[in-house]
Design a protein around this motif. Structure first.
Motif, short mmCIF file in Angstrom:
data_model
loop_
_atom_site.label_atom_id
_atom_site.label_comp_id
_atom_site.label_asym_id
_atom_site.label_seq_id
_atom_site.Cartn_x
_atom_site.Cartn_y
_atom_site.Cartn_z
N PHE A 92 0.82 -1.21 0.00
CA PHE A 92 0.00 0.00 0.00
C PHE A 92 0.85 1.26 0.00
N ASP A 93 2.12 1.15 0.39
CA ASP A 93 3.03 2.29 0.30
C ASP A 93 3.14 2.77 -1.15
N LEU A 94 3.02 1.86 -2.11
CA LEU A 94 3.10 2.27 -3.52
C LEU A 94 1.98 3.25 -3.85
N LEU A 95 0.75 2.90 -3.50
CA LEU A 95 -0.40 3.76 -3.77
C LEU A 95 -0.26 5.09 -3.05
N TYR A 96 0.08 5.05 -1.78
CA TYR A 96 0.13 6.27 -0.99
C TYR A 96 1.29 7.17 -1.42
N ASP A 97 2.43 6.59 -1.71
CA ASP A 97 3.59 7.35 -2.15
C ASP A 97 3.30 8.06 -3.47
N TRP A 98 2.72 7.34 -4.42
CA TRP A 98 2.40 7.94 -5.71
C TRP A 98 1.33 9.01 -5.55
N LEU A 102 0.69 10.98 -2.93
CA LEU A 102 1.23 12.18 -2.31
C LEU A 102 2.22 12.91 -3.21
N ASP A 103 2.79 12.19 -4.18
CA ASP A 103 3.69 12.83 -5.15
C ASP A 103 2.93 13.39 -6.34
N GLY A 104 1.60 13.37 -6.27
CA GLY A 104 0.78 13.94 -7.33
C GLY A 104 0.81 13.14 -8.61
N ARG A 105 0.85 11.83 -8.50
CA ARG A 105 0.87 10.95 -9.67
C ARG A 105 -0.45 10.22 -9.81
N SER A 106 -0.79 9.88 -11.02
CA SER A 106 -1.87 8.93 -11.23
C SER A 106 -1.37 7.56 -10.81
N PHE A 107 -2.29 6.60 -10.68
CA PHE A 107 -1.87 5.28 -10.22
C PHE A 107 -2.33 4.21 -11.19
N PRO A 108 -1.40 3.35 -11.64
CA PRO A 108 -1.77 2.31 -12.61
C PRO A 108 -2.52 1.16 -11.96
N GLU A 159 -12.95 2.32 -8.05
CA GLU A 159 -13.63 3.32 -7.24
C GLU A 159 -12.99 3.47 -5.86
N ASP A 160 -12.69 2.34 -5.23
CA ASP A 160 -12.13 2.39 -3.88
C ASP A 160 -10.76 3.06 -3.86
N TYR A 161 -9.90 2.71 -4.81
CA TYR A 161 -8.56 3.29 -4.83
C TYR A 161 -8.57 4.74 -5.30
N GLN A 162 -9.54 5.10 -6.13
CA GLN A 162 -9.66 6.49 -6.56
C GLN A 162 -9.92 7.41 -5.37
N ALA A 163 -10.56 6.90 -4.34
CA ALA A 163 -10.83 7.71 -3.15
C ALA A 163 -9.53 8.24 -2.54
N VAL A 164 -8.46 7.46 -2.61
CA VAL A 164 -7.16 7.91 -2.09
C VAL A 164 -6.61 9.05 -2.93
N LEU A 165 -6.67 8.92 -4.26
CA LEU A 165 -6.18 9.98 -5.13
C LEU A 165 -7.01 11.25 -4.95
N ASP A 174 -13.26 3.57 3.66
CA ASP A 174 -12.94 4.01 5.02
C ASP A 174 -11.56 3.50 5.44
N ALA A 175 -11.32 2.22 5.21
CA ALA A 175 -10.06 1.60 5.64
C ALA A 175 -8.87 2.19 4.90
N LEU A 176 -9.01 2.37 3.58
CA LEU A 176 -7.93 2.94 2.78
C LEU A 176 -7.60 4.36 3.23
N LEU A 177 -8.62 5.15 3.49
CA LEU A 177 -8.40 6.55 3.87
C LEU A 177 -7.90 6.66 5.30
N ARG A 178 -8.36 5.79 6.19
CA ARG A 178 -7.85 5.79 7.58
C ARG A 178 -6.36 5.50 7.58
N ASN A 179 -5.95 4.54 6.77
CA ASN A 179 -4.54 4.20 6.65
C ASN A 179 -3.76 5.34 5.99
N PHE A 180 -4.34 5.95 4.95
CA PHE A 180 -3.67 7.03 4.22
C PHE A 180 -3.43 8.23 5.14
#
Length: 345
Positions: free
Chosen positions: A172-178, A180-186, A234-240, A305-311
């Protein structure tokens, strides 16, 4: 009650330590790595050692009421270490518990035991067909638990989905790192598949139910996961969206990406292993109806909720682990060539 938590210094371990301590219980941790949490160091009993070492195991189990066995060698470890830790280590723990007269042993398994299924939702009595050494070892570890259950010990087995929350890094560090660096996520495939996650607090609740309810109720096997989840995209887009850069999840063609990741994994240029990239584009969700009906399990958190709580935890603590890399869930993984790929998103 007096609990021993194997893997107590890990991601689930520290969350469970804090959860049980908040309820007034005595706690001991057994982990191969040093327990290094300043808020809990002086509040619990700490054993540093390997569950494959019978001497330290026998010492750690003495005087306990309940063992929660969450220690495991994760998929990025060598196959021989995965099997010896997850199977032989589990057998050591069970035998020591039996010899010490411990009546309840809660085993944390994984939905990896189901492999890549052909239907959903998955039920506890569905065929087990683990992918790779980790999935296969988890099946064998469950077999050790069933043997001891047949000998009269209460051995609840929990099969959690991938669980996240404070202290969770790893993949999950991959998603969060990208993000916060203002990147889209594959994303492998179109992202329209439904991929169930689980908040670690909900998992702690399920473990506690197995520790406190009547043994005739809990002496069984239960899937544990979020009740609410949508598509992976949809779920991962919430982080971006939370990161605030206006970036989007970018679908990638499934087959060529999987072939590329297989090649990169073989060359040790990517942190992603087979179980991650070959299931990422597939539906993956289990029925939690049994846990709801039998245990009274009521998960609080959806996937988002879980993804954003972790983020949010990640954002607050990012500077504490920016120079740390490893292969456990508690540290960021080495991104390898994926760090270069980030430049294109």
């Amino acid at each position: 009650m007096n609990f021993l938590i194997t893997g107590g210094a890990g991601f689930l371990g520290i969350n469970l330590v804090r959860y049980l301590f908040s309820k007034g219980h005595q706690i001991a941790s057994l982990d191969i790595v040093q327990f290094d949490y300043k808020d809990m160091n002086d509040k619990i009993e700490i054993f540093t050692g390997d569950i494959r070492d019978k001497a330290i195991v026998e010492k750690a189990v003495k005087g306990r009421d309940i063992i929660v066995h969450s220690a495991a060698a994760l998929p990025l470890y060598k196959p021989e270490d995965i099997f010896s830790t997850d199977v032989d280590g589990t057998r050591n723990m069970l035998e020591a518990a039996k010899n010490a007269g411990i009546k309840r042993f809660i085993h944390i398994s994984s939905t990896a035991v189901y492999g890549i299924p052909d239907h959903h939702p998955l039920l506890e009595d569905d065929k087990l067909d683990g992918v790779g050494p980790y999935g296969k070892a988890k099946i064998l570890a469950e077999e050790e638990c069933l043997k001891m259950r047949n000998e009269g010990m209460c051995v609840p087995i929990l099969r959690p989905k991938s669980f996240i929350g404070p202290e969770r890094l790893g993949v999950f560090d991959l998603l969060y790192d990208w993000a916060l660096d203002g990147r889209s996520f594959p994303m492998i495939g179109n992202g329209k598949n439904r991929y169930q996650l689980l908040d670690v607090e909900d998992l702690c609740e399920a473990i506690y139910l197995c520790a406190t309810l009547d043994e005739n109720i809990v002496n069984d096997t239960f899937n544990i996961g979020a009740k609410e989840f949508s598509t992976m995209r949809e779920d991962y887009q919430a982080v971006l969206d939370f990161a605030g850069f206006g970036k989007k999840i970018k679908p990638l063609p499934e087959k060529p990406i999987i072939m590329t990741l297989r090649f990169l994994e073989a060359l040790k240029l990517s942190p992603l292993y087979k179980w991650v990239y070959e299931t990422a584009s597939k539906d993956s969700f289990v029925s939690i109806e049994k846990a709801e009906k039998v245990l009274g399990f009521k998960p609080k958190y959806s996937n988002k909720d879980a993804l954003l709580r972790n983020f949010q935890w990640y954002i607050e603590h990012r500077n504490e682990f920016k120079d740390t890399r490893g292969i456990s869930h508690r540290v960021p993984w080495k991104q390898g060539i994926l760090r270069l790929a980030k430049l294109f998103f």
